[in-house]
Design an enzyme around this catalytic site. Structure first.
Site, PDB file in Angstrom:
ATOM      1  N   GLU A 294       0.218  -1.097   5.654  1.00 41.49           N
ATOM      2  CA  GLU A 294       1.249  -0.617   6.581  1.00 41.49           C
ATOM      3  C   GLU A 294       1.091   0.863   6.859  1.00 41.49           C
ATOM      4  O   GLU A 294       1.309   1.323   7.988  1.00 41.49           O
ATOM      5  CB  GLU A 294       2.642  -0.901   6.007  1.00 41.49           C
ATOM      6  CG  GLU A 294       3.798  -0.642   6.965  1.00 41.49           C
ATOM      7  CD  GLU A 294       4.342   0.794   6.925  1.00 41.49           C
ATOM      8  OE1 GLU A 294       5.179   1.134   7.776  1.00 41.49           O
ATOM      9  OE2 GLU A 294       3.922   1.580   6.041  1.00 41.49           O
TER      10      GLU A 294
ATOM     11  N   ASP B 187       0.824  -1.212   0.000  1.00 44.46           N
ATOM     12  CA  ASP B 187       0.000   0.000   0.000  1.00 44.46           C
ATOM     13  C   ASP B 187       0.854   1.257   0.000  1.00 44.46           C
ATOM     14  O   ASP B 187       2.020   1.248   0.400  1.00 44.46           O
ATOM     15  CB  ASP B 187      -0.950   0.019   1.201  1.00 44.46           C
ATOM     16  CG  ASP B 187      -0.230   0.159   2.534  1.00 44.46           C
ATOM     17  OD1 ASP B 187       0.757  -0.581   2.763  1.00 44.46           O
ATOM     18  OD2 ASP B 187      -0.643   1.005   3.365  1.00 44.46           O
TER      19      ASP B 187
END
Length: 408
Positions: free
Chosen positions: A174, A80
């Site tokens: 994350e 991400d």
């Protein structure tokens, strides 16, 4: 290898994988699956068995090519990108042989200027990948993914490099602090791991903050201002009072190194109700606990002047200093230190003024230091990646698996 790094990083960064802190799903956004499925396919094309679960955790294995019983080492990166800036329609730009001068980003007014970003001075002569000024780049952490993938390709092309079993993990979310929340340590099945999620050349990080969030809710009494004397309680002013009782010098913009802080992230409200959101950070566990205690003491000091206790506090721990779990296992740091020395990379072991997935994973039973990726200015339009430093990071990964096999 440079061309392969550029090609792979370009392909990955042009896939929008921005996470969403408001989402309750895992991954938090459907578009993270786009990169996860691509990586799954590419790993399978390399002949690696893969395991992609329903929460977006992609694991793969490069089997040992030696008979000896050596530790299984893992390498991790997150798919991400940050929700802090536009992450769609990324158009990577390549600067060959960077000359150290200000560089205009696309057709925008934004300029990548060494006077503003002095770390660029160390990258003169490098090949850089930058943005066109309209989006972030996403090198955080797609550079880490690229480095792991290229290291695996190299190891397969060079079977003379002996290594034990290598586990690979690509994870979601994350950037919104949820990366390890559904990470199955037993399923990953490594003795230790490294996140490829650092920044500047030479970073080897095994100390992080202890981290907590504090939400302060102030309840007021709203009375017509014309007749408010001795009756009104302004929740906004209670919030201001609360913040004023914290040390003015212990904020992010006035601290560095091992110095901790309180950071007011959000303050909103009305006369009737106001909410303050803080993050609390400190490397030292005792100081961390004292910081949380100070928040409660301020609440009690203010409430002592009222009958209805208008100030409420909710404190929740987020992660802890991974040094507590890593330092008792010195070989996990000694291995990359030997590799850095062999490659003439100066090791920078300064503590992280933040956290990584490794901060949480280390307390879940998988000790996980963090290694540089060669990127900087994360989460915004000035983000860049040095392809030269990325190449060094690939060499570090290869060196770690080789050293682990040699020194057991």
């Amino acid at each position: 290898m440079k061309n392969q790094l550029i090609d792979r990083l370009t392909r990955y960064t042009t896939i929008d994988t921005q996470s969403d802190p408001k989402s309750t799903t895992t991954p938090s956004t459907e578009k993270q699956w786009d990169l996860l499925h691509l990586l799954e396919k590419e790993l399978q094309q390399l002949g690696l068995p893969t395991d992609l679960d329903e929460n977006g955790y992609l694991f793969a294995t490069l089997e040992s090519n030696i008979d000896a019983d050596v530790p299984t080492v893992g390498f991790l990166a997150h798919v991400d990108t940050s929700p802090d800036f536009n992450a769609s329609n990324v158009k990577p730009q390549i600067i060959e042989n960077y000359d150290g001068k200000p560089y205009k980003l696309g057709n925008t007014k934004r300029v990548l200027d060494p006077k503003v970003f002095p770390e660029l001075n160390s990258l003169v002569g490098h090949t850089l990948m930058v943005t066109d000024g309209t989006s972030l780049l996403g090198a955080d952490d797609k550079a880490g993914i690229v480095e792991i993938m290229e290291a695996i390709c190299y190891l397969q092309e060079h079977p003379e490099i002996k290594h034990g079993t290598i586990r690979i993990g690509f994870t979601p979310d994350e950037e919104i602090g949820r990366g390890p929340h559904k990470f199955d340590v037993d399923r990953f099945n490594a003795d230790f791991a490294y996140t490829m999620d650092g920044s500047q050349y030479g970073e080897l990080q095994y100390e992080s903050f202890n981290a907590a969030e504090a939400v302060i809710t102030c309840h007021g009494v709203n009375v017509h201002p014309g007749s408010a004397k001795n009756a009104m309680v302004n929740a906004i002013r209670l919030g201001e009072q609360f913040d004023s009782l914290l040390p003015d010098s212990e904020v992010p913009e006035r601290t560095e190194g091992y110095e901790g802080f309180y950071h007011l992230m959000n303050f909103e409200g009305t006369v009737e109700k106001a909410t303050l959101q803080y993050i609390i950070r400190d490397h030292d566990k005792k100081q961390f606990e004292l910081r949380k205690k100070r928040i409660l003491e301020i609440r009690d000091d203010i409430n002592a002047h009222f009958e209805n206790y208008p100030v409420k506090v909710d404190i929740s721990d987020q992660y802890f200093n991974m040094a507590e779990k890593i330092l008792p296992l010195p070989h996990i740091i000694d291995i990359p230190k030997r590799v850095f020395a062999k490659l003439d990379i100066p090791a920078n072991t300064e503590p992280i003024r933040g956290g990584t997935d490794g901060s949480q994973l280390s307390f879940m039973g998988l000790p996980t230091p963090n290694i540089f990726t060669g990127c900087g200015n994360f989460h915004g339009p000035y983000e860049y990646a040095s392809i030269d430093v990325m190449e060094k990071a690939v060499q570090v990964i290869i060196g770690i698996v080789e050293d682990t096999a040699e020194n057991n």
